[in-house]
Design a protein around this motif. Structure first.
Motif, PDB file in Angstrom:
ATOM      1  N   GLU A 110      16.192  -7.809   3.074  1.00 15.02           N
ATOM      2  CA  GLU A 110      16.657  -8.883   3.956  1.00 15.02           C
ATOM      3  C   GLU A 110      15.817 -10.144   3.756  1.00 15.02           C
ATOM      4  O   GLU A 110      16.363 -11.251   3.710  1.00 15.02           O
ATOM      5  N   ARG A 111      14.509 -10.000   3.609  1.00 16.75           N
ATOM      6  CA  ARG A 111      13.657 -11.174   3.372  1.00 16.75           C
ATOM      7  C   ARG A 111      14.021 -11.845   2.052  1.00 16.75           C
ATOM      8  O   ARG A 111      14.030 -13.065   1.945  1.00 16.75           O
ATOM      9  N   ASP A 166       6.745  10.898   6.755  1.00 17.20           N
ATOM     10  CA  ASP A 166       6.854   9.707   7.601  1.00 17.20           C
ATOM     11  C   ASP A 166       6.538   8.449   6.809  1.00 17.20           C
ATOM     12  O   ASP A 166       7.151   7.397   7.020  1.00 17.20           O
ATOM     13  N   GLY A 167       5.588   8.537   5.894  1.00 21.97           N
ATOM     14  CA  GLY A 167       5.258   7.400   5.042  1.00 21.97           C
ATOM     15  C   GLY A 167       6.415   7.030   4.132  1.00 21.97           C
ATOM     16  O   GLY A 167       6.694   5.849   3.916  1.00 21.97           O
ATOM     17  N   ALA A 168       7.111   8.048   3.611  1.00 25.32           N
ATOM     18  CA  ALA A 168       8.282   7.790   2.770  1.00 25.32           C
ATOM     19  C   ALA A 168       9.377   7.104   3.585  1.00 25.32           C
ATOM     20  O   ALA A 168      10.040   6.179   3.095  1.00 25.32           O
ATOM     21  N   CYS A 169       9.546   7.519   4.829  1.00 25.92           N
ATOM     22  CA  CYS A 169      10.532   6.874   5.711  1.00 25.92           C
ATOM     23  C   CYS A 169      10.122   5.432   6.006  1.00 25.92           C
ATOM     24  O   CYS A 169      10.971   4.530   6.007  1.00 25.92           O
ATOM     25  N   ALA A 170       8.828   5.217   6.234  1.00 31.83           N
ATOM     26  CA  ALA A 170       8.334   3.856   6.487  1.00 31.83           C
ATOM     27  C   ALA A 170       8.550   2.982   5.258  1.00 31.83           C
ATOM     28  O   ALA A 170       8.913   1.807   5.384  1.00 31.83           O
ATOM     29  N   VAL A 203       0.850  -1.192   0.000  1.00 32.84           N
ATOM     30  CA  VAL A 203       0.000   0.000   0.000  1.00 32.84           C
ATOM     31  C   VAL A 203       0.888   1.245   0.000  1.00 32.84           C
ATOM     32  O   VAL A 203       0.666   2.178  -0.781  1.00 32.84           O
ATOM     33  N   LEU A 204       1.910   1.255   0.850  1.00 34.76           N
ATOM     34  CA  LEU A 204       2.835   2.394   0.873  1.00 34.76           C
ATOM     35  C   LEU A 204       3.471   2.602  -0.493  1.00 34.76           C
ATOM     36  O   LEU A 204       3.568   3.731  -0.985  1.00 34.76           O
ATOM     37  N   LEU A 205       3.917   1.519  -1.109  1.00 35.49           N
ATOM     38  CA  LEU A 205       4.559   1.601  -2.416  1.00 35.49           C
ATOM     39  C   LEU A 205       3.622   2.190  -3.463  1.00 35.49           C
ATOM     40  O   LEU A 205       4.004   3.083  -4.225  1.00 35.49           O
ATOM     41  N   LEU A 206       2.386   1.725  -3.465  1.00 32.06           N
ATOM     42  CA  LEU A 206       1.418   2.218  -4.449  1.00 32.06           C
ATOM     43  C   LEU A 206       1.028   3.667  -4.193  1.00 32.06           C
ATOM     44  O   LEU A 206       0.907   4.455  -5.139  1.00 32.06           O
ATOM     45  N   VAL A 207       0.859   4.045  -2.932  1.00 32.75           N
ATOM     46  CA  VAL A 207       0.529   5.439  -2.607  1.00 32.75           C
ATOM     47  C   VAL A 207       1.717   6.350  -2.946  1.00 32.75           C
ATOM     48  O   VAL A 207       1.529   7.487  -3.377  1.00 32.75           O
ATOM     49  N   ASP A 221      12.095   1.939   5.229  1.00 33.58           N
ATOM     50  CA  ASP A 221      12.273   0.865   6.211  1.00 33.58           C
ATOM     51  C   ASP A 221      11.788  -0.469   5.651  1.00 33.58           C
ATOM     52  O   ASP A 221      12.446  -1.501   5.814  1.00 33.58           O
ATOM     53  N   TRP A 222      10.622  -0.455   4.996  1.00 34.15           N
ATOM     54  CA  TRP A 222      10.097  -1.679   4.400  1.00 34.15           C
ATOM     55  C   TRP A 222      11.010  -2.176   3.291  1.00 34.15           C
ATOM     56  O   TRP A 222      11.152  -3.394   3.096  1.00 34.15           O
ATOM     57  N   MET A 223      11.630  -1.278   2.545  1.00 36.63           N
ATOM     58  CA  MET A 223      12.581  -1.696   1.503  1.00 36.63           C
ATOM     59  C   MET A 223      13.738  -2.461   2.134  1.00 36.63           C
ATOM     60  O   MET A 223      14.171  -3.490   1.610  1.00 36.63           O
TER      61      MET A 223
END
Length: 127
Positions: free
Chosen positions: A106-107, A92-96, A26-30, A99-101
């Motif tokens: 790592e995954r 903050d969403g861009a920072c999140a 969702v973050l990526l798409l937004v 973080d998810w990247m």
């Protein structure tokens, strides 16, 4: 809350874990630009994020949670003549998302390692 496949078929997940899995997408798409909930649902379906199909309620709960956490902002806009709630990424969403990247990188490394070792074991057992 722990996660277990005990008593479930392979691939079963608790809905809260599934919701957490949807968040980075969702973050990526937004982050690609202002968007609407129903459009996000279609894009998530196209990505195959949830093979059994996207639960619209989960997407909207995720968006509300992200709004409450300051990761996205919302405002009413129009698409055609239909009023729609528009979602935009915040700093903050861009920072999140960054973080998810890191988490996904790592995954990816762990999954590649798992697949390599699994293939070696399967190959050795097949000899």
């Amino acid at each position: 809350m722990g996660w277990s496949t005990k008593g479930h078929h392979h691939g079963a997940h608790h809905s809260s874990r599934r919701g957490r899995w949807i968040e980075p997408f969702v973050l990526l798409l937004v982050a690609q630009g202002p968007t609407y909930g129903y459009k996000l649902i279609g894009e998530l379906d196209e990505l195959g994020v949830a093979p059994e199909g996207i639960d619209p309620g989960m997407v909207y709960r995720t968006l509300r949670s992200m709004d409450a956490d300051g990761l996205v902002t919302t405002e009413w806009g129009l698409e055609g003549d239909q009023p729609r709630r528009e979602y935009r990424l915040t700093e903050d969403g861009a920072c999140a998302l960054e973080d998810w990247m890191d988490v996904m990188t790592e995954r990816k490394r762990l999954i590649e390692h798992f697949l390599e070792r699994g293939a070696a074991i399967t190959h050795a057992q097949g000899e």
